[in-house]
Design a protein around this motif. Structure first.
Motif, mmCIF file in Angstrom:
data_model
loop_
_atom_site.group_PDB
_atom_site.id
_atom_site.type_symbol
_atom_site.label_atom_id
_atom_site.label_comp_id
_atom_site.label_asym_id
_atom_site.label_seq_id
_atom_site.Cartn_x
_atom_site.Cartn_y
_atom_site.Cartn_z
ATOM 1 N N GLY A 178 0.808 -1.212 0.000
ATOM 2 C CA GLY A 178 0.000 0.000 0.000
ATOM 3 C C GLY A 178 0.840 1.260 0.000
ATOM 4 O O GLY A 178 0.416 2.282 0.549
ATOM 5 N N GLY A 179 2.009 1.196 -0.628
ATOM 6 C CA GLY A 179 2.840 2.387 -0.771
ATOM 7 C C GLY A 179 2.350 3.232 -1.934
ATOM 8 O O GLY A 179 1.274 3.017 -2.492
ATOM 9 N N TYR A 180 3.174 4.201 -2.328
ATOM 10 C CA TYR A 180 2.741 5.153 -3.338
ATOM 11 C C TYR A 180 2.460 4.499 -4.686
ATOM 12 O O TYR A 180 1.465 4.815 -5.342
ATOM 13 N N ILE A 181 3.317 3.574 -5.115
ATOM 14 C CA ILE A 181 3.100 2.907 -6.400
ATOM 15 C C ILE A 181 1.826 2.074 -6.348
ATOM 16 O O ILE A 181 0.988 2.126 -7.253
ATOM 17 N N GLY A 182 1.665 1.312 -5.280
ATOM 18 C CA GLY A 182 0.474 0.482 -5.140
ATOM 19 C C GLY A 182 -0.806 1.297 -5.147
ATOM 20 O O GLY A 182 -1.802 0.916 -5.779
ATOM 21 N N LEU A 183 -0.805 2.437 -4.474
ATOM 22 C CA LEU A 183 -2.008 3.271 -4.410
ATOM 23 C C LEU A 183 -2.313 3.914 -5.758
ATOM 24 O O LEU A 183 -3.486 4.051 -6.134
ATOM 25 N N GLU A 184 -1.273 4.328 -6.481
ATOM 26 C CA GLU A 184 -1.518 4.887 -7.820
ATOM 27 C C GLU A 184 -2.175 3.854 -8.722
ATOM 28 O O GLU A 184 -3.151 4.157 -9.427
ATOM 29 N N TYR A 185 -1.673 2.637 -8.692
ATOM 30 C CA TYR A 185 -2.243 1.586 -9.536
ATOM 31 C C TYR A 185 -3.635 1.184 -9.072
ATOM 32 O O TYR A 185 -4.494 0.828 -9.893
ATOM 33 N N ALA A 186 -3.875 1.254 -7.780
ATOM 34 C CA ALA A 186 -5.206 0.931 -7.254
ATOM 35 C C ALA A 186 -6.240 1.886 -7.828
ATOM 36 O O ALA A 186 -7.300 1.463 -8.326
ATOM 37 N N GLY A 187 -5.950 3.190 -7.764
ATOM 38 C CA GLY A 187 -6.877 4.167 -8.311
ATOM 39 C C GLY A 187 -7.041 4.034 -9.812
ATOM 40 O O GLY A 187 -8.156 4.132 -10.348
ATOM 41 N N MET A 188 -5.934 3.786 -10.505
ATOM 42 C CA MET A 188 -5.970 3.649 -11.957
ATOM 43 C C MET A 188 -6.861 2.492 -12.380
ATOM 44 O O MET A 188 -7.777 2.650 -13.200
ATOM 45 N N TYR A 189 -6.605 1.302 -11.823
ATOM 46 C CA TYR A 189 -7.342 0.124 -12.267
ATOM 47 C C TYR A 189 -8.790 0.126 -11.795
ATOM 48 O O TYR A 189 -9.662 -0.441 -12.457
ATOM 49 N N LYS A 190 -9.065 0.794 -10.686
ATOM 50 C CA LYS A 190 -10.466 0.943 -10.285
ATOM 51 C C LYS A 190 -11.220 1.768 -11.314
ATOM 52 O O LYS A 190 -12.347 1.429 -11.709
ATOM 53 N N ASN A 191 -10.606 2.837 -11.794
ATOM 54 C CA ASN A 191 -11.242 3.654 -12.829
ATOM 55 C C ASN A 191 -11.351 2.925 -14.160
ATOM 56 O O ASN A 191 -12.271 3.180 -14.943
ATOM 57 N N PHE A 192 -10.425 2.026 -14.436
ATOM 58 C CA PHE A 192 -10.511 1.231 -15.655
ATOM 59 C C PHE A 192 -11.666 0.229 -15.594
ATOM 60 O O PHE A 192 -12.116 -0.264 -16.622
ATOM 61 N N GLY A 193 -12.142 -0.095 -14.380
ATOM 62 C CA GLY A 193 -13.268 -1.011 -14.238
ATOM 63 C C GLY A 193 -12.958 -2.293 -13.499
ATOM 64 O O GLY A 193 -13.820 -3.162 -13.362
ATOM 65 N N SER A 194 -11.726 -2.434 -12.976
ATOM 66 C CA SER A 194 -11.351 -3.627 -12.220
ATOM 67 C C SER A 194 -11.828 -3.515 -10.774
ATOM 68 O O SER A 194 -11.987 -2.413 -10.237
ATOM 69 N N GLU A 195 -12.031 -4.658 -10.149
ATOM 70 C CA GLU A 195 -12.253 -4.709 -8.705
ATOM 71 C C GLU A 195 -10.882 -4.802 -8.043
ATOM 72 O O GLU A 195 -10.108 -5.706 -8.350
ATOM 73 N N VAL A 220 -11.379 8.626 0.891
ATOM 74 C CA VAL A 220 -11.748 8.904 -0.493
ATOM 75 C C VAL A 220 -11.576 7.661 -1.362
ATOM 76 O O VAL A 220 -12.437 7.333 -2.190
ATOM 77 N N MET A 221 -10.474 6.927 -1.166
ATOM 78 C CA MET A 221 -10.238 5.733 -1.972
ATOM 79 C C MET A 221 -11.258 4.647 -1.655
ATOM 80 O O MET A 221 -11.744 3.957 -2.556
ATOM 81 N N GLN A 222 -11.596 4.492 -0.400
ATOM 82 C CA GLN A 222 -12.604 3.492 -0.028
ATOM 83 C C GLN A 222 -13.972 3.873 -0.575
ATOM 84 O O GLN A 222 -14.743 2.999 -0.999
ATOM 85 N N ASN A 223 -14.263 5.161 -0.595
ATOM 86 C CA ASN A 223 -15.549 5.608 -1.149
ATOM 87 C C ASN A 223 -15.656 5.321 -2.640
ATOM 88 O O ASN A 223 -16.767 5.218 -3.180
ATOM 89 N N LYS A 224 -14.528 5.199 -3.303
ATOM 90 C CA LYS A 224 -14.509 4.861 -4.728
ATOM 91 C C LYS A 224 -14.649 3.358 -4.947
ATOM 92 O O LYS A 224 -14.718 2.901 -6.095
#
Length: 454
Positions: A178-195, A220-224
């Protein structure tokens, strides 16, 4: 055996800039790059450029109201193809920029030391040695893989570079870290449509950041819809299943893809540094002095490989240190580098410079703080009112000690604050600044104005 004034191992930001500079001064330079897919360095090929392109494209998906995962998959495939084309253009431009210079020769192959002046190059079809009066190491960093059972055997494991090559969107993604790289990819792939599920070993979310800001980021991330699990110990990977423990209980998650994002380590494995008498520290980073010399005075290091902040712009600043010594008066060193801002490209962006409130107190400062939500005209117009801003100021001197901004376009605003800190301005300079309207930057009037209410 060819001899050069300088050999640069690695085609990163600092190295390529130095190569061009030296060649323009009439020096003969050899640039050794292991992979033809890495001309230009990490940032252009697998780092900031492709990831930020994907993050921006992914953010557009939330406005498209797709009704099926197939629509997300088709859009993702198109975006990945565009990314490949974009990066190929950047890569070719970077190669041509150096290759077109008369005094630069580029070798594509793995470079390693024979001795302090000799580098062996292993290309696809031959192995040969070259000699350099000065040698500069600019090989960057690579993904750190934790010793988890079954991780290396699983075909579902990706690092931050490999997952961007996937042309099929994973329906589900587990991110280990859950570092910076992991969080960036989490937001990215959630917006792409992945769970997306994030498994973080620390019980504290973003432990190095201000507690209030970190809590707002998590909310904010959990709300997404991103599932963030803290205090998790991953014990095994079984195919596409991640087995882990939390609070003494075993659990597991299966996914179409598993991203390992627990950190990066200096890329020194194949350099054979011992042959040149170059030492590394306990973390594998090359040991340097304030002028970026290694333990061999004719060998310097630039970029991530010496263990400093892993940013393209600090690699560029490493070039400035070397340039100062070689072609200037040597007045600029690592000791002079301070106030380094950074941005994590979440949605909204998170940016930081200087000390958090907790760090300032721990360092003995008497402080005053100001915080606010991004309720400025510009934010309301663009409907980007999520987030939180916070600044920390020395109560005795009015100097800015730090700022944490979790707002849209914070990556632009943080540079203004950093400039004020770097030039030793009082906070009133930003409080009373005249900013164009309506813009994000004008929020500094209110943010620093809040200090007057204390």
């Amino acid at each position: 055996m060819k001899r050069y004034d300088a050999i640069i191992i690695g085609f990163g930001k600092g190295g390529k800039t130095l190569a061009s500079d030296m060649a323009s001064r009439g020096l003969k330079v050899a640039v050794v790059e292991k992979s033809e897919k890495m001309y230009g360095g990490t940032c252009i090929n697998v780092g900031c450029i492709p990831t930020k392109y994907l993050i921006l494209e992914a953010a557009k998906n939330k406005y498209k109201n797709y009704t099926s995962f197939v629509q997300y998959k088709d859009e993702y495939r198109r975006i990945i193809e565009n990314k490949i084309s974009l990066i190929s253009t950047f890569r070719k431009k970077n190669f041509d920029n150096l290759d077109s210079k008369e005094n630069i020769e580029i070798f594509t192959g793995e470079g390693s030391f024979v001795d302090a002046h000799t580098v062996e190059v292993k290309s696809k079809d031959r192995t040969f040695n070259i000699v350099g009066d000065k040698i500069f190491i600019n090989t960057g960093a690579q993904t750190f893989y934790p010793p988890i059972k079954g991780l290396k055997e699983s075909s579902y494991i990706y690092d931050s570079e490999g997952i961007m090559e996937l042309k099929e969107l994973p329906r589900s993604l587990v991110i280990i870290g859950g570092g910076y790289i992991g969080l960036e990819y989490a937001g990215m792939y959630k917006n792409f449509g992945s769970e997306v599920t994030v498994l973080e070993g620390s019980p504290v979310f973003m432990p190095r950041e201000d507690k209030e800001i970190a809590e707002e980021v998590k909310k904010v991330m959990q709300n997404k819809g991103i599932d963030i699990r803290l205090g998790v110990k991953v014990t095994e990977i079984d195919g596409n299943t991640v087995i882990f423990e939390k609070d003494g209980k075993k659990d597991s998650l299966s996914a179409d893809a598993i991203l390992v994002a627990v950190g990066r380590k200096p890329n020194t494995e194949h350099l054979k540094l011992e042959n040149a008498g170059v030492k590394v520290d306990e973390r594998g980073a090359i040991v340097v002095d304030e002028r970026l010399h290694t333990t061999q005075t004719n060998i310097w290091v630039l970029g991530d490989v010496h263990g400093g902040p892993q940013f393209t712009y600090t690699s560029l600043d490493d070039y400035r240190i070397v340039k100062s010594e070689l072609f200037g008066k040597g007045e600029y060193t690592l000791k002079d580098r301070h106030v380094i801002p950074y941005t994590v490209f979440l949605e909204p962006q998170f940016s930081r410079v200087g000390l958090t409130e907790e760090e300032a107190i721990k360092n003995g400062y008497e402080i005053k703080t100001s915080k606010m939500t991004p309720a400025s005209p510009r934010m309301k117009i663009s409907d980007e009112t999520e987030g939180l801003l916070k600044v920390v100021v020395d109560a005795k001197t009015d100097k800015i000690l730090g700022a944490s901004l979790f707002i849209a376009q914070s990556g632009e605003v943080i540079n203004t604050i950093a400039l004020a800190m770097r030039t030793n301005q009082n906070y009133q300079v930003l409080r009373d600044g005249i900013y164009t309207h309506p813009t994000v930057t004008e929020i500094l009037n209110d943010l620093f104005g809040g200090l007057e209410l204390l």
